[in-house]
Design a protein around this motif. Structure first.
Motif, short mmCIF file in Angstrom:
data_model
loop_
_atom_site.label_atom_id
_atom_site.label_comp_id
_atom_site.label_asym_id
_atom_site.label_seq_id
_atom_site.Cartn_x
_atom_site.Cartn_y
_atom_site.Cartn_z
N ASN A 42 0.85 -1.19 0.00
CA ASN A 42 0.00 0.00 0.00
C ASN A 42 0.88 1.24 0.00
N LEU A 43 0.32 2.35 -0.45
CA LEU A 43 1.04 3.61 -0.39
C LEU A 43 1.42 3.89 1.06
N HIS A 44 2.60 4.43 1.24
CA HIS A 44 3.06 4.73 2.59
C HIS A 44 2.29 5.94 3.15
N LYS A 45 1.90 5.84 4.40
CA LYS A 45 1.12 6.90 5.03
C LYS A 45 1.98 8.04 5.55
N ASN A 46 3.24 7.72 5.91
CA ASN A 46 4.15 8.74 6.43
C ASN A 46 5.58 8.23 6.28
N ILE A 47 6.52 9.13 6.49
CA ILE A 47 7.92 8.76 6.28
C ILE A 47 8.41 7.76 7.33
N ASP A 48 7.78 7.73 8.50
CA ASP A 48 8.17 6.75 9.51
C ASP A 48 7.90 5.32 9.02
N GLU A 49 6.82 5.15 8.29
CA GLU A 49 6.53 3.84 7.70
C GLU A 49 7.63 3.45 6.71
N THR A 50 8.05 4.41 5.91
CA THR A 50 9.13 4.17 4.96
C THR A 50 10.43 3.80 5.69
N LYS A 51 10.74 4.51 6.74
CA LYS A 51 11.96 4.22 7.52
C LYS A 51 11.91 2.82 8.11
N ASP A 52 10.75 2.42 8.63
CA ASP A 52 10.63 1.07 9.20
C ASP A 52 10.87 0.00 8.15
N ILE A 53 10.33 0.20 6.96
CA ILE A 53 10.54 -0.76 5.88
C ILE A 53 12.02 -0.82 5.50
#
Length: 108
Positions: A42-53
């Motif tokens: 799914n599209l990332h909701k925020n940059i923290d989600e991107t960092k976790d990935i």
């Protein structure tokens, strides 16, 4: 084991992801509906989600994974990613998945 070797062309560098790629990933493809239309995430909701990935992906380099960020060489901008999504070492084949942010499409 170091499977993800750095590769270079005239315009691009394919290299291991770093946590510093989070901003480029988030802005250039993780939130791009055109780029993500056929992907399994799914599209990332925020940059923290991107960092976790990215943290998880970086850890996976130690367990025989192949993942590259696609970086524009001159601008040092992360514009996409490439991943070996299926690998059969026994017969020497793999399936590659990739995504590039739509604003970077059709550039050669």
């Amino acid at each position: 084991m170091d499977n993800t070797k750095t590769l270079e062309t005239e315009r691009l560098i394919l290299r291991k992801f770093k946590l510093e790629d989070a901003e480029g990933m988030y802005n250039n493809w993780a939130t791009d509906p055109l780029c993500n239309r056929y992907l399994e995430w799914n599209l990332h909701k925020n940059i923290d989600e991107t960092k976790d990935i990215l943290i998880n992906w970086i850890r996976e380099y130690d367990i025989d994974k192949f993942k590259w960020v696609i970086e524009l060489k001159e601008e040092h901008i992360a514009i996409g990613g490439i991943d070996v999504v299926r690998l059969n070492k026994k017969i020497g084949i793999c399936e590659i998945g990739y995504c590039i942010g739509s604003k970077f499409w059709n550039k050669g």
